[in-house]
Design a protein around this motif. Structure first.
Motif, PDB file in Angstrom:
ATOM      1  N   CYS A  82     -23.605  27.190 -24.296  1.00 51.01           N
ATOM      2  CA  CYS A  82     -24.419  28.305 -24.788  1.00 51.01           C
ATOM      3  C   CYS A  82     -24.097  29.580 -24.017  1.00 51.01           C
ATOM      4  CB  CYS A  82     -25.898  27.955 -24.669  1.00 51.01           C
ATOM      5  SG  CYS A  82     -27.011  29.221 -25.311  1.00 51.01           S
ATOM      6  N   LEU A  83     -23.955  29.457 -22.712  1.00 57.55           N
ATOM      7  CA  LEU A  83     -23.613  30.627 -21.892  1.00 57.55           C
ATOM      8  C   LEU A  83     -22.222  31.155 -22.238  1.00 57.55           C
ATOM      9  CD1 LEU A  83     -24.995  29.443 -18.424  1.00 57.55           C
ATOM     10  CD2 LEU A  83     -26.056  31.035 -20.029  1.00 57.55           C
ATOM     11  N   ILE A  84     -21.270  30.232 -22.447  1.00 60.93           N
ATOM     12  CA  ILE A  84     -19.915  30.651 -22.810  1.00 60.93           C
ATOM     13  C   ILE A  84     -19.907  31.327 -24.179  1.00 60.93           C
ATOM     14  CG2 ILE A  84     -17.587  29.835 -23.347  1.00 60.93           C
ATOM     15  CD1 ILE A  84     -17.954  27.686 -21.242  1.00 60.93           C
ATOM     16  N   GLY A  85     -20.633  30.745 -25.134  1.00 61.45           N
ATOM     17  CA  GLY A  85     -20.689  31.329 -26.476  1.00 61.45           C
ATOM     18  C   GLY A  85     -21.287  32.728 -26.472  1.00 61.45           C
ATOM     19  N   TYR A  86     -22.346  32.912 -25.667  1.00 59.07           N
ATOM     20  CA  TYR A  86     -22.951  34.246 -25.590  1.00 59.07           C
ATOM     21  C   TYR A  86     -22.011  35.223 -24.879  1.00 59.07           C
ATOM     22  CZ  TYR A  86     -26.136  38.026 -24.366  1.00 59.07           C
ATOM     23  OH  TYR A  86     -26.716  39.256 -24.217  1.00 59.07           O
ATOM     24  N   GLY A  87     -21.320  34.751 -23.849  1.00 62.20           N
ATOM     25  CA  GLY A  87     -20.356  35.613 -23.167  1.00 62.20           C
ATOM     26  C   GLY A  87     -19.214  36.031 -24.081  1.00 62.20           C
ATOM     27  N   MET A  88     -18.756  35.111 -24.922  1.00 57.04           N
ATOM     28  CA  MET A  88     -17.708  35.453 -25.888  1.00 57.04           C
ATOM     29  C   MET A  88     -18.196  36.512 -26.870  1.00 57.04           C
ATOM     30  SD  MET A  88     -16.294  31.601 -26.633  1.00 57.04           S
ATOM     31  CE  MET A  88     -15.390  32.119 -28.092  1.00 57.04           C
ATOM     32  N   TYR A  89     -19.476  36.405 -27.245  1.00 58.80           N
ATOM     33  CA  TYR A  89     -20.024  37.392 -28.181  1.00 58.80           C
ATOM     34  C   TYR A  89     -20.173  38.758 -27.515  1.00 58.80           C
ATOM     35  CZ  TYR A  89     -23.434  39.880 -31.006  1.00 58.80           C
ATOM     36  OH  TYR A  89     -24.091  40.842 -31.739  1.00 58.80           O
ATOM     37  N   ARG A  90     -20.676  38.778 -26.294  1.00 60.10           N
ATOM     38  CA  ARG A  90     -20.887  40.055 -25.604  1.00 60.10           C
ATOM     39  C   ARG A  90     -19.572  40.782 -25.354  1.00 60.10           C
ATOM     40  NH1 ARG A  90     -25.332  41.408 -22.570  1.00 60.10           N
ATOM     41  NH2 ARG A  90     -24.061  43.272 -22.188  1.00 60.10           N
ATOM     42  N   HIS A  91     -18.512  40.045 -25.104  1.00 57.21           N
ATOM     43  CA  HIS A  91     -17.221  40.652 -24.770  1.00 57.21           C
ATOM     44  C   HIS A  91     -16.193  40.424 -25.882  1.00 57.21           C
ATOM     45  CE1 HIS A  91     -18.707  41.328 -20.681  1.00 57.21           C
ATOM     46  NE2 HIS A  91     -19.162  40.088 -20.703  1.00 57.21           N
ATOM     47  N   ARG A  92     -16.685  40.327 -27.113  1.00 52.36           N
ATOM     48  CA  ARG A  92     -15.798  40.037 -28.233  1.00 52.36           C
ATOM     49  C   ARG A  92     -14.824  41.178 -28.519  1.00 52.36           C
ATOM     50  NH1 ARG A  92     -20.675  41.537 -29.862  1.00 52.36           N
ATOM     51  NH2 ARG A  92     -20.983  42.967 -31.600  1.00 52.36           N
ATOM     52  N   HIS A  93     -15.143  42.387 -28.075  1.00 56.60           N
ATOM     53  CA  HIS A  93     -14.267  43.530 -28.351  1.00 56.60           C
ATOM     54  C   HIS A  93     -13.096  43.613 -27.375  1.00 56.60           C
ATOM     55  CE1 HIS A  93     -17.139  44.889 -31.276  1.00 56.60           C
ATOM     56  NE2 HIS A  93     -18.102  44.977 -30.369  1.00 56.60           N
ATOM     57  N   ARG A  94     -13.139  42.817 -26.335  1.00 56.26           N
ATOM     58  CA  ARG A  94     -12.015  42.785 -25.405  1.00 56.26           C
ATOM     59  C   ARG A  94     -10.930  41.842 -25.934  1.00 56.26           C
ATOM     60  NH1 ARG A  94     -14.808  42.485 -19.359  1.00 56.26           N
ATOM     61  NH2 ARG A  94     -16.191  44.287 -19.620  1.00 56.26           N
ATOM     62  N   LYS A  95      -9.771  41.891 -25.307  1.00 53.70           N
ATOM     63  CA  LYS A  95      -8.674  41.018 -25.698  1.00 53.70           C
ATOM     64  C   LYS A  95      -8.843  39.662 -25.006  1.00 53.70           C
ATOM     65  CE  LYS A  95      -5.438  44.842 -26.397  1.00 53.70           C
ATOM     66  NZ  LYS A  95      -4.134  45.433 -26.010  1.00 53.70           N
ATOM     67  N   LEU A  96      -9.514  38.749 -25.717  1.00 51.09           N
ATOM     68  CA  LEU A  96      -9.826  37.442 -25.149  1.00 51.09           C
ATOM     69  C   LEU A  96      -9.109  36.319 -25.905  1.00 51.09           C
ATOM     70  CD1 LEU A  96     -13.668  37.879 -24.554  1.00 51.09           C
ATOM     71  CD2 LEU A  96     -11.826  38.141 -22.903  1.00 51.09           C
ATOM     72  N   GLY A  97      -7.945  36.635 -26.463  1.00 53.09           N
ATOM     73  CA  GLY A  97      -7.209  35.612 -27.201  1.00 53.09           C
ATOM     74  C   GLY A  97      -6.867  34.411 -26.347  1.00 53.09           C
TER      75      GLY A  97
END
Length: 264
Positions: A82-97
């Motif tokens: 859950c924490l990882i999923g929320y972190g991915m959402y918060r920083h979705r605009h960064r290059k996290l490929g």
């Protein structure tokens, strides 16, 4: 006329698909009541195998290990995922490929490769520190590692589907970070959390390969026990275990259907 023929053809295909899916399960259920110790011929109906099943300490121990493993690993994976999923959402605009690739890797990696790598890691750590000896603890860690990606992706998908203005509205209403989590985020993603938990629980109960490579002599689960038992042949006792698992899943699905209809 063509529509009627097509409709009948699709209906027949539907029923054939159901038969193909559920006929083997029906055979397992039927032979669990077989009076004889045979998986080939039906000589009569009896409950003797269910009595032997509940009187078998090894099976009860394996069942207890399965529940402890599934519940513990699912709860830990739910929290971290859950924490990882929320972190991915918060920083979705960064290059996290690269992060997405790392999250997908345990999902697409073959179980046997994952299980062997986990076993090698635990053995090396145990040699160096004396910790993480094979047992229920190593199995929980191994299960959490392959459950987290599923939870993270489900939670992330739920957050992506929300209107971003909802987060701003919660801030504008002077809600503290804790209140935003308790009164907004958790109720909003509750369906995703429930789905992620039950998916993780199911994956843990069904898993054999990873459990086999990371288990100890006293931490056998039901899949490991069944695998060892069928070496001597499929007995009605094994069919009885399978029947109880089928009944549990069917009851859970029925309860979910009834609850959803009442809510509707």
């Amino acid at each position: 006329m063509r529509k009627r023929t097509l409709k009948r053809g699709l209906s027949a295909f539907w029923w054939l698909t159901l038969v193909f899916l559920y006929l083997p399960l029906a055979v397992v259920v039927l032979f669990s009541f077989n009076a004889a110790n045979s998986a080939a011929s039906m000589t009569g109906l009896s409950l003797r195998w269910y009595h032997q099943l509940f009187a078998n300490d090894q099976i009860m121990s394996a069942f207890g290990n399965t529940l402890v493993l599934a519940l513990t690993s699912s709860l830990i994976a739910l929290l971290i995922g859950c924490l990882i999923g929320y972190g991915m959402y918060r920083h979705r605009h960064r290059k996290l490929g690269w992060l997405i690739v790392l999250i997908y890797l345990p999902i697409v990696l073959p179980d046997i490769v994952f299980g062997i790598s986990e076993m090698a890691f635990f053995v090396k750590v145990n040699e160096l520190t004396g910790l993480l000896g094979p047992g229920l603890g190593t199995m929980i860690i191994a299960h959490v590692t392959f459950q987290i990606p599923f939870v993270a992706l489900i939670v992330y998908s739920r957050f992506v589907g929300l209107d971003p203005s909802l987060f701003e509205a919660a801030k504008d209403l002077y809600a503290s970070p804790l209140k935003r989590v308790v009164h907004f985020m958790l109720p909003t993603i509750k369906p995703a959390l429930i789905s992620a938990f039950f998916l993780s629980f199911t994956l843990s109960v069904d898993d054999f390969v990873i459990s086999f490579f990371t288990s100890g002599p006293e931490s056998a689960t039901l899949p490991i026990y069944i695998w060892g038992a069928i070496k001597k042949g499929v007995s009605p006792e094994i069919n009885a275990i399978a029947t109880l698992m089928i009944a549990a899943v069917a009851l859970a699905a029925l309860a979910s259907l009834v609850v959803n209809r009442r809510k509707a």
